[in-house]
Design an enzyme around this catalytic site. Structure first.
Site, short mmCIF file in Angstrom:
data_model
loop_
_atom_site.label_atom_id
_atom_site.label_comp_id
_atom_site.label_asym_id
_atom_site.label_seq_id
_atom_site.Cartn_x
_atom_site.Cartn_y
_atom_site.Cartn_z
CB THR A 1 -1.30 0.15 1.08
OG1 THR A 1 -2.32 -0.84 0.99
CG2 THR A 1 -1.76 1.27 1.33
CG PHE B 1 0.90 4.50 3.56
CD1 PHE B 1 -0.21 4.91 4.48
CD2 PHE B 1 1.15 3.30 3.79
CE1 PHE B 1 -1.32 3.79 5.22
CE2 PHE B 1 0.49 2.24 3.73
CZ PHE B 1 -0.44 2.95 5.08
#
Length: 224
Positions: free
Chosen positions: A99, A101
């Site tokens: 993921t 960020f």
């Protein structure tokens, strides 16, 4: 808005659960977006489970801790903070999934060039044949390594898109700066999101000032 840092972290989650989860869980909240990625887990080991969304990973753990669900999809940190046992760990359908960020802030000069950097831009192109290829060529002819290309519809006109691009290098690299100038002339709109350090070098570093540029400089100065 400026991007100051981007980090990719593993997407694997844990399944915090109450003591009676194995006997037959009630609704198991999970973050709405990764729910699809982890949906398989509940239907194979826990076929009675009914999966419902939660606003976030932390909210999923809170629902379990406060008795609104018997199990959830969350992070190891959230499970630890709520004092929950993990019914399963490393739950993910693709082991290499990450993921991304991004740390963002108001417009300001980017951090200094380090030699291990990324630059991110958003392009809006005219809806004409070859527009995307032409934009990509500005990177290719300068030996700039693209690391990410994504498209999103503009929602203003059918068949028009904006493109998110990341490349190796910093706006202070000559090659990257030249590519950005060319895109500014070629595209309907260009948004510079930022240049930031990656910490470790990955991908082909943009070339330095080349012989052709030095040759033009000599011509301007009247030297052979």
């Amino acid at each position: 808005m400026r991007a100051w840092l981007a980090e990719h972290l593993p997407s694997a989650r844990v399944v915090p659960a109450t003591s009676n989860a194995a006997a037959g869980p009630r609704p198991a909240p999970g973050r709405a977006r990764p729910r699809g990625r982890f949906f398989f887990f509940f239907f194979f080991p826990l076929p009675p489970a009914r999966v419902v969304p939660a606003p976030s990973n932390a909210a999923a753990a809170a629902d379990v801790a406060e008795g609104r669900a018997d199990a959830g999809v969350s992070t190891a940190l959230a499970a630890q903070r709520y004092g929950l046992a993990a019914l399963a760990s490393d739950v993910v359908d693709e082991a290499s999934a990450c993921t991304r960020f991004v740390l963002v802030g108001p417009p300001a000069p980017p951090p200094p060039r380090t030699g291990a950097d990324r630059t991110s831009v958003v392009l809006r192109l005219a809806n004409v044949p070859g527009a995307l290829v032409s934009a990509m060529t500005e990177f290719a002819i300068r030996d700039i390594d693209l690391t990410r290309i994504e498209s999103r519809p503009t929602r203003t006109e059918l068949g028009t898109y904006i493109f998110f691009l990341d490349c190796v290098g910093h706006i202070d690299d000559d090659a990257v700066a030249e590519a950005l100038k060319a895109l500014y002339r070629r595209c309907s709109d260009v948004r510079f999101l930022g240049s930031w350090p990656t910490g470790t070098a990955a991908g082909a570093v943009p070339p330095a000032l080349d012989d052709a540029s030095e040759w033009v400089t000599r011509l301007r100065e009247g030297r052979p």
